[in-house]
Scaffold this active site. Structure first.
Site, PDB file in Angstrom:
ATOM      1  N   ASP A 777       0.836  -1.204   0.000  1.00 29.08           N
ATOM      2  CA  ASP A 777       0.000   0.000   0.000  1.00 29.08           C
ATOM      3  C   ASP A 777       0.877   1.263   0.000  1.00 29.08           C
ATOM      4  OD1 ASP A 777      -2.776   0.800   0.167  1.00 29.08           O
ATOM      5  OD2 ASP A 777      -2.118   1.829   2.001  1.00 29.08           O
ATOM      6  N   LYS A 781       1.403   4.349  -2.894  1.00 30.95           N
ATOM      7  CA  LYS A 781       1.416   5.805  -2.658  1.00 30.95           C
ATOM      8  C   LYS A 781       2.699   6.415  -3.206  1.00 30.95           C
ATOM      9  CE  LYS A 781      -1.653   5.473   1.273  1.00 30.95           C
ATOM     10  NZ  LYS A 781      -1.862   5.526   2.703  1.00 30.95           N
TER      11      LYS A 781
END
Ligand code: ADP
Ligand code: ASP
Ligand code: MG
Length: 921
Positions: A777, A781
């Site tokens: 995750d 980003k």
């Protein structure tokens, strides 16, 4: 009634300047200078439904006849035809005359009018003209049903008369009706046998609706005790056909006929006249063509120099747009003659377009009023000075107030005649339009670019076949020689016209119109603006018509930004967003003029759709009670097909790759996208680039602030830096709230697995903590920020330090993983102790190294005094090192996870979109 005082200062009196044209002004002044007293009776002012109006009637008109353009004045009035302000002229449309009760209601209105003389023009009962046209059509096509259709017309009038009249009056009317219908039967029989009806045959038949309605009304008034005469306007109105389904009144002859009628009939002071019908110069019955009763009223009103013509209909007045198409349309209290003319010409059928000219010449006001709502003051159409709104205290130079109204014409075709051989060759345009005239087509709009390379014009779609054929044949040689490259026909078009007198003097009106259309993703095919600048006309695809009308209307008229929202994925974030929208919608609407409506909510199984907006206090129940099966295609089509909301946005609150893969298609169709879903921007590079290119090329927006730091302004900060010319050197940050929490609490007192268990317990982790610990995750980003900074990286280019021990990656459940995690605590404890020994802490960070074009996700050591070391809770922190922020990075810090803040980030993107679409800031 109100008079204004002329006082000593007539030359500078504002009313003189406001209400009279320069030449009239000059004449009045001349007269005033010659002797004030003689001038005073010439000018009087009346207040018509609240609008001041100065009339130039009676003596003034006679005095000014030489200077004012009032040709109708030229013939001296005879005593047998009284003229002037004593006349009040009314016109009642078909709906006003729709039944016996309604006719009685009309009679009552006339009876209540205290004017000395009343001239009342009526349409046929509603639908009757259509019925009559229809039976001519049936007879022509030898359809026997014409007979029963005629019976229906007979029955309708007989029933109405029986309810309305009695005794001798009823007998007389029914006798006449009977005779008329027998004659019509004979006539229709002839049409049936011939299989053909000339225009005058057909006009004769269809005009009967007005003959009957006028007689019934006249009897009804007489019944109430007021003397009343009825007038068959075929005896009075003389018109000449123009060849294009229009007629021109012959004023001198009509006036002569009217005088004769007066002498021979010696009518009562109340006259009921038939609208719509007239005669030609050779005494052949004809009509003023569809909806022509308004025109009849204007001609007759002008012939008697009436004080005012009141047109009674079924709406409160002229609206800023067709109220059937734009529910927010507002009533316009006043319109200038030019504005009213432009509106009616461009399709506002509340007024027949030719109604204006006869009354404008005499400065007679027209008032449009609603027979079903007598409290509504209506719309006054009268002469208005260009600077009218300037005098208005409430007006400012806001361009939103310059466009008074919008109108549309449907079912047009554009014809584009193109070729290099047209440039500089005189007569091409004339040849084109004389060919068009020869086939009797009605040219609605013309546009020619100054390069003279092409001429393009709009005609009704039903006429374009003939136009195209005649142009191909007339220009065959030019086409063959290549001087003309093509005669192209573009079907399925419509016209949108913006009308407003003050548009002339103000820059920026067309820019605003085109901006509103562009933002609603509407393509403009052709443009025309006359140099009078009373209107701007754009040709659009028929399918975009209502959306365009609403987009333009809301932009100019309401300054309201209307946004239809579709929410995909009512999970934790989606749910929270819907609740935030529910709580904020009223404030947005009232204080910020933003009308957000959720038109659909879809989960993976069920969806709910609405045409006007889902009640957000009940969406959970609706989703349970009456859902449809989820279908993303239908969902998006539902949003797209809602023409009432020009701007649409899909909010993807899922984490789904499939949904993200559709963004391109949606944006391409003009639907904006707002999302916290990282999948699109961190997916394959080529897809991402395609998406961003499309976004930059169009007015369609794609906002994804919440993909990186939930509600924190990370993407917008980065954009701000880039757009102002800063150079990004490095972005480094703690991007995961979960890992922030874990490392802020992994201080040496507890084992790593214990801290993870605590975080899981407190709801800070995904159900399977490996989803956080794997670092994917954070890598997503990092890739989003790297790409935003201009690096062309794939997710696979980012080395990620996973905190999930290799052997535990295969655990089948989260529980199994959590159970086995303690056996790997030693490794991280060692790392933490090493850091601690050198006065440092461990932090799990993402890095975008723009200088070396790299990104990475790692467990890094930071000195105790570093901002990253001082973090608490689950905060995110992001440091931007740039050429401007080199020694001290720019830091954004705050809660970067959680449903409330993420939904708020999405919400603020939706509002950013609204402001891009024109909402006030
Ligand atoms: P009538 O039979 O009384 O002549 P019409 O049907 O010809 O009535 O005209 C009135 C209708 O015009 C209204 O019912 C309305 O639907 C339509 N209309 C279209 N554009 C406008 C507008 N801008 N303002 C008001 N009415 C409009
Ligand atoms: N009755 C005619 C029509 O329907 C004229 C009018 O109503 O204005 O066209
Ligand atoms: Mg009408």
């Amino acid at each position: 009634m109100r008079s204004f005082s002329l006082s000593n200062s007539l030359p500078t009196h504002p009313a003189l300047h406001r209400h009279f044209k320069p030449h009239s002004r000059q004449a009045i002044l001349q007269c005033w200078q010659n002797g004030r007293a003689s001038c005073w009776p010439l000018i009087n002012s009346v207040r018509i439904n609240g609008a001041p109006k100065v009339q130039t009637k009676g003596a003034l008109i006679k005095t000014l006849a030489s200077v004012a353009d009032v040709s109708l004045e030229q013939e001296a009035a005879t005593p047998s035809l009284p003229k002037g302000d004593m006349w009040s002229v009314h016109k009642f449309g078909g709906t006003c005359m729709g039944s016996s009760e309604r006719i009685q209601n009309v009679a009552n209105i006339i009876l209540r009018d205290p004017s000395e003389r009343k001239l009342v023009i009526v349409s046929a009962m509603s639908k009757v003209t259509d019925m009559l046209y229809n039976l001519v059509c049936k007879a022509k096509s030898r359809d026997d049903l014409y007979l029963s259709a005629l019976d229906d017309v007979f029955d309708k009038h007989m029933r109405t008369a029986k309810q309305l009249l009695e005794g001798e009056d009823l007998a007389q009317f029914l006798g006449q009706l009977h005779t008329d219908v027998s004659n019509l039967k004979t006539m229709l029989r002839a049409i049936y046998i011939a299989g053909h009806a000339t225009e005058s045959f057909s006009d004769f038949v269809v005009g009967h609706g007005e003959l009957w309605s006028a007689q019934m009304l006249s009897y009804a008034i007489k019944k109430s005790g007021q003397p009343c005469s009825w007038m068959d306007t075929r005896d009075v109105l003389i018109v000449n056909p123009t060849g294009s389904d229009q007629v021109d009144p012959d004023y001198p002859k009509s006036e002569k006929k009217l005088k004769e009628w007066f002498s021979s009939h010696n009518p009562a002071n109340t006259i009921i006249a038939t609208g719509f019908i007239a005669s030609t110069d050779d005494d052949v019955p004809t009509t003023l063509k569809r909806d022509g009763s308004d025109f009849s009223a204007a001609i007759l009103g002008a012939l008697v120099h009436g004080r005012q013509v009141t047109i009674w209909t079924d709406v409160d007045g002229v609206y800023s747009a067709d109220p059937r198409k734009v529910s927010e349309a507002v009533i316009l209290p006043t319109l200038s003659y030019q504005e009213a003319w432009e509106m009616s010409y461009f399709g506002a059928n509340v007024l027949h377009p030719r109604t204006i000219i006869p009354v404008m010449r005499l400065n007679i006001p027209i008032v449009i009023r609603n027979i079903f709502n007598l409290d509504a003051p209506g719309t006054v159409i009268c002469e208005q000075p260009i600077d009218e709104a300037m005098d208005d205290e409430t007006a400012d130079n806001n361009i939103n107030k310059l466009v008074k109204a919008f109108a549309t014409i449907d079912n047009l075709a554009l014809v584009n005649v193109e070729g290099t051989g047209m440039a500089g060759v005189p007569g091409t345009a004339s040849a084109i339009f004389s060919a068009v005239k020869d086939v009797g087509a009605n040219v609605i709009m013309i546009s020619q670019a100054s390069s003279e390379h092409s001429v393009c014009f709009a005609v009704p779609e039903k006429e374009v076949g003939a136009v195209s054929a005649v142009l191909h044949s007339r220009f065959r040689q030019a086409l063959e020689a290549g001087r003309l490259s093509q005669v192209e026909v573009i079907n399925n078009c419509c016209i949108l016209a913006a009308v407003g007198q003050r548009m002339a003097s103000t820059p920026g009106v067309s820019a605003t119109l085109f901006d509103a259309l562009a933002k609603a993703n509407i393509n403009v095919r052709a443009i025309a603006q006359g140099c009078s600048e009373y209107n701007i006309t754009v040709v659009l695809k028929q399918g975009d018509c209502i959306r365009a009308l609403r987009a333009a209307h809301s932009r100019f008229y309401l300054s309201k930004t209307m946004l239809a929202v579709g929410v995909i994925g009512p999970g934790l974030i989606g749910r929270t967003l819907l609740d935030q929208l529910r709580d904020q919608a009223a404030v947005l609407k009232e204080e910020f003029n933003i009308d957000l409506r959720v038109m659909g909510i879809t989960g993976s199984k069920n969806m709910i759709l609405s045409e006007t907006g889902i009640d957000l206090t009940r969406w959970r129940e609706l989703m349970k009670e009456n859902p449809e099966k989820a279908d993303l295609d239908r969902f998006m089509q539902h949003l797209q097909e809602n023409h009432f909301f020009p701007n649409k946005v899909l909010v993807d609150c899922t984490a789904d790759t499939e949904v993200a893969n559709r963004y391109y298609e949606w944006l391409k169709q003009g639907i904006h996208v707002v999302t916290p879903n990282k999948k699109a921007n961190s997916g394959p590079l080529d897809r991402y680039l395609k998406l961003r290119t499309l976004q930059r090329m169009s007015y369609t927006h794609y906002f994804y602030e919440a993909t990186v730091g939930a509600g924190l302004p990370i993407i917008s900060t980065l954009r701000g830096l880039l757009e102002t010319g800063d150079k990004i050197l490095r972005i480094e940050g703690i991007f995961s709230g979960t890992l922030s929490y874990i490392f802020n609490n992994f201080e040496g007192t507890r084992a790593f697995s214990e801290v993870v268990a605590e975080a899981k317990e407190a709801g800070y982790t995904e159900p399977d903590p490996r989803d956080d610990l794997s670092g994917t995750d954070v890598a997503r980003k990092v890739i989003i920020l790297a790409r935003e900074s201009g690096l062309k990286l794939e997710l696979s280019d980012i080395p990620v330090r996973s905190l999930v021990p290799e052997p535990l990656r295969v655990c089948s459940t989260a529980d199994e993983f959590m159970k086995k995690l303690p056996s790997f605590d030693a490794e991280l404890a060692k790392e933490r102790n090493n850091a601690s020994d050198s006065g440092e802490v461990l932090r799990y960070v993402g890095v975008v190294d723009v200088v070396n074009k790299k990104g990475l996700v790692e467990l890094k050591r930071y000195k105790h005094d570093h901002p990253f070391a001082q973090l608490s809770g689950s905060d995110n922190i992001i440091a931007f090192t740039t050429t401007r922020y080199k020694d001290q990075p720019l830091i954004v810090r705050g809660p970067g996870a959680g449903a409330e803040v993420t939904a708020a980030g999405v919400f603020s993107d939706i509002l950013r979109l609204a402001s891009y679409l024109g909402a006030p800031s």
